[in-house]
Write an enzyme that holds these catalytic residues in place. Structure first.
Site, PDB file in Angstrom:
ATOM      1  N   CYS A 256       0.768  -1.298   0.052  1.00  0.00           N
ATOM      2  CA  CYS A 256       0.068  -0.091  -0.035  1.00  0.00           C
ATOM      3  C   CYS A 256       0.790   1.287  -0.029  1.00  0.00           C
ATOM      4  CB  CYS A 256      -1.012  -0.040   1.208  1.00  0.00           C
ATOM      5  SG  CYS A 256       0.090  -0.054   2.753  1.00  0.00           S
TER       6      CYS A 256
ATOM      7  N   ASP B 202       2.477   2.552   2.691  1.00  0.00           N
ATOM      8  CA  ASP B 202       2.711   3.197   3.865  1.00  0.00           C
ATOM      9  C   ASP B 202       3.727   3.399   4.572  1.00  0.00           C
ATOM     10  OD1 ASP B 202      -0.132   3.621   3.597  1.00  0.00           O
ATOM     11  OD2 ASP B 202      -0.968   2.302   4.839  1.00  0.00           O
TER      12      ASP B 202
ATOM     13  N   CYS C 197      -2.713   3.543   7.621  1.00  0.00           N
ATOM     14  CA  CYS C 197      -4.072   3.182   7.794  1.00  0.00           C
ATOM     15  C   CYS C 197      -4.261   3.103   9.322  1.00  0.00           C
ATOM     16  CB  CYS C 197      -4.764   2.143   6.953  1.00  0.00           C
ATOM     17  SG  CYS C 197      -3.554   0.632   7.796  1.00  0.00           S
TER      18      CYS C 197
ATOM     19  N   CYS D 293      -0.775  -5.222   7.338  1.00  0.00           N
ATOM     20  CA  CYS D 293      -0.594  -4.005   8.034  1.00  0.00           C
ATOM     21  C   CYS D 293       0.314  -4.291   9.177  1.00  0.00           C
ATOM     22  CB  CYS D 293      -1.951  -3.075   8.478  1.00  0.00           C
ATOM     23  SG  CYS D 293      -2.968  -2.953   7.209  1.00  0.00           S
TER      24      CYS D 293
HETATM   25 FE1  FES Z   1      -1.308   0.328   4.503  1.00  0.00          FE
HETATM   26 FE2  FES Z   1      -2.538  -0.828   6.397  1.00  0.00          FE
HETATM   27  S1  FES Z   1      -3.037  -0.492   4.443  1.00  0.00           S
HETATM   28  S2  FES Z   1      -0.448  -0.519   6.218  1.00  0.00           S
END
Ligand code: FES
Length: 129
Positions: A34, A36, A64, A108
């Site tokens: 994602c 992140d 998230c 995540c």
């Molecule tokens: Fe990226 Fe949860 S969607 S760490």
């Protein structure tokens, strides 16, 4: 998607969020799924009986709700632990302590243990240099 009460608690009131200046070690990892990012800072002090102990730990996370909650929980789990104990903390320990994550959010929790372990590696590499 159903989040546990613990996840919602840690997402809305995260523990140990912030930066440690002059940290003993810093670990940063990104989630390729994602994009992140999570950064963990540790302050390690020598304890006569226990050895190297994580006396302080903080995180900065761009991600998230699950990423924030797992960051908060991994810092709680690692606080006060020795380096050896902290290296044994797994993503499953973090997810279990949060009373589970929704299955599509399990990825995540990868960030949390990896960022912690990276911060410890960074600390250990400074010792040997
Ligand atoms: Fe990226 Fe949860 S969607 S760490």
């Amino acid at each position: 998607m159903q989040y546990s009460k613990k996840v919602l608690d840690h997402f809305t009131r995260p523990h140990n969020q912030g930066v440690i200046k002059n940290a003993s070690g810093v670990g940063m990892v990104g989630n390729p799924v994602c994009g992140d990012l999570m950064k963990i800072y540790i302050k390690v002090k020598q304890d006569k009986e226990k050895g190297d102990v994580i006396k302080d730990i903080k995180f900065e996370t761009l991600g998230c709700a699950s990423a924030i909650a797992t960051s908060s929980m991994v810092t709680d789990l690692a606080m006060g632990k020795t380096i050896e104990q902290a290296l044994k903390i797994t993503r499953n320990d973090v997810a279990d302590a949060l009373e589970g994550l929704p299955p599509i959010k399990m990825h995540c929790s990868n960030l949390a243990d990896e960022a912690l372990h990276e911060a410890i590696k960074d600390y250990q590499s400074k010792l040997t240099n």
